[in-house]
Scaffold this active site. Sequence first.
Site, PDB file in Angstrom:
ATOM      1  N   SER A 108      -8.476   1.429   5.005  1.00 40.82           N
ATOM      2  CA  SER A 108      -7.290   1.665   5.834  1.00 40.82           C
ATOM      3  C   SER A 108      -7.173   0.618   6.942  1.00 40.82           C
ATOM      4  O   SER A 108      -7.999   0.554   7.857  1.00 40.82           O
ATOM      5  CB  SER A 108      -7.351   3.062   6.461  1.00 40.82           C
ATOM      6  OG  SER A 108      -6.411   3.137   7.515  1.00 40.82           O
ATOM      7  N   ASP A 143       1.251  -0.022  -0.616  1.00 38.77           N
ATOM      8  CA  ASP A 143       2.586   0.531  -0.369  1.00 38.77           C
ATOM      9  C   ASP A 143       3.543   0.310  -1.538  1.00 38.77           C
ATOM     10  O   ASP A 143       4.697   0.738  -1.485  1.00 38.77           O
ATOM     11  CB  ASP A 143       3.183  -0.090   0.902  1.00 38.77           C
ATOM     12  CG  ASP A 143       2.485   0.431   2.152  1.00 38.77           C
ATOM     13  OD1 ASP A 143       1.866   1.513   2.087  1.00 38.77           O
ATOM     14  OD2 ASP A 143       2.552  -0.241   3.188  1.00 38.77           O
TER      15      ASP A 143
HETATM   16  C1  S3P Z   1      -0.393  -0.311   7.389  1.00 38.71           C
HETATM   17  C2  S3P Z   1      -1.473   0.090   6.663  1.00 38.71           C
HETATM   18  C3  S3P Z   1      -1.386   0.923   5.453  1.00 38.71           C
HETATM   19  C4  S3P Z   1       0.039   0.996   4.922  1.00 38.71           C
HETATM   20  C5  S3P Z   1       1.050   1.192   5.998  1.00 38.71           C
HETATM   21  C6  S3P Z   1       0.983   0.046   7.008  1.00 38.71           C
HETATM   22  C7  S3P Z   1      -0.603  -1.171   8.575  1.00 38.71           C
HETATM   23  O1  S3P Z   1      -1.815   2.233   5.757  1.00 38.71           O
HETATM   24  O2  S3P Z   1       0.154   2.031   3.972  1.00 38.71           O
HETATM   25  O3  S3P Z   1       2.352   1.247   5.470  1.00 38.71           O
HETATM   26  O4  S3P Z   1       0.357  -1.797   9.060  1.00 38.71           O
HETATM   27  O5  S3P Z   1      -1.747  -1.251   9.045  1.00 38.71           O
HETATM   28  P1  S3P Z   1      -3.383   2.642   5.734  1.00 38.71           P
HETATM   29  O6  S3P Z   1      -4.058   1.795   6.721  1.00 38.71           O
HETATM   30  O7  S3P Z   1      -3.425   4.093   6.085  1.00 38.71           O
HETATM   31  O8  S3P Z   1      -3.814   2.384   4.323  1.00 38.71           O
END
Ligand code: S3P
Length: 440
Positions: free
Chosen positions: A170, A322
């Site tokens: 994440s 995404d």
């Molecule tokens: C993001 C990280 C992702 C992604 C989100 C944007 C970011 O989420 O799904 O749309 O900008 O750091 P996760 O970190 O929960 O995977």
Amino acid sequence: MSGTLLIKNKIKKFNKKIKVTGDKSLSIRWVLLASQATGKSRAHNLLMSEDVLAAINSIKKLGIKVKIYKNHCEIFGNGINGFNFKKNLTINAKNSGTFGRLILGLLIKSPKKIKLVGDKSLSKRDFSRITKPLQEFGAKFYFIKKNKLPLSILGSNTVKGINYLENKGSAQCKSSVMLAALSSSGTTSIKARKSRNHTELLFKYLKIDIKVKKTKKYDFIDIKPPKKIPAFNYQIPGDISSSAFFIALTTLTDDSKLLIKNVNINSSRVGIITILKKMGAKILLKNQKNYRGERISDIFIKSSKKLKAINCSSNLNSSAIDEFLIIFLIAARAKGISYFKDISELNQKESPRLDWGSKILNMMGVKTELTKDSIRIYGQPNLKIKKIITIKNYLKDHRIFMMSTIAALTCGGEWRIHDKDSINTSFPTFLNIIKKISNK
Ligand code: S3P
């Protein structure tokens, strides 16, 4: 939940050039880092969507001056931990998991309690994944409902760097801890599963003391707090996650071509291109250049008549996180059975996307086999939908809405797609661009 889009006809062949709006991840990161810089920072092509506006409105409430002009935005940072606000402050992250999680990293020293709230969708999502590591820094959290918003945070005066293992891939968790490291004494060391690396690149560009060692599965990141962050200007490139819908639209529409100008093709984001190319999509990157550590390119797409199924390596999951909904749609039109595994994280998004992806394909008459963390999709290259399909997802899941729109425009049938306003969270011009592509 408002607005319904009705689509009765497939899109006709097209040959167009478009520009998508600014990258959401970079827009939110610019707002947050500019709020910690000293002096006036300026961004061009900042994404003006509800998620980014939630970030801007919140830092304003935290005492930061922001000016929005027609073509750019200025933020007047007060330095690291320079927030200045009254007691009993509430900030609203609305639908934005990225802003909601990242801002907490900047509040670990807050001497006053701050309440963080979000919309119905964000209030269903797990916040313990970020409150746990931030507690290690010394911050205190108060929940009403276990691990869910609303929550309150009370910072600590003495915050020390931590060792943190980020094991979900994440970027939100990794980045929130990185922001917390800015105001912690000593070194913060992070071992993180691969995920988008915009925060690392921005830290490097801002000359913050950061060391990154990459191995196959993990990145090892060490950060020492800077004395100050210089104000900085940034030209936000186009968002690959928004482009993805148009890459799919072109791939699935006969005799069509599309050029998307100036898109961020950072290698931690381009899983969609790698996966679709393996499936036979015709995608070309043109005019590549570097910008402050990021890689930017025009993307040229041609329709593809011969798509083949994929057994997708989970190594590609983080860089396509995404984009899976739109990849599932391509798999539904490919020859053979596609398989995607280790993707339980999709059910942690704005709505449970793995379940919804499968549900929408089933409504289209495409067979799937779904488990908690995988999906098999039985592709139908000649799929022609003849029935009425109604999509009712009321969790402001913009990507469910946009994937359904592309399905309607490329597979036929009559579609009623609810929650049209959800696009305002990430891609307010989505339907205008569809209109532009549809007009002869
Ligand atoms: C993001 C990280 C992702 C992604 C989100 C944007 C970011 O989420 O799904 O749309 O900008 O750091 P996760 O970190 O929960 O995977």
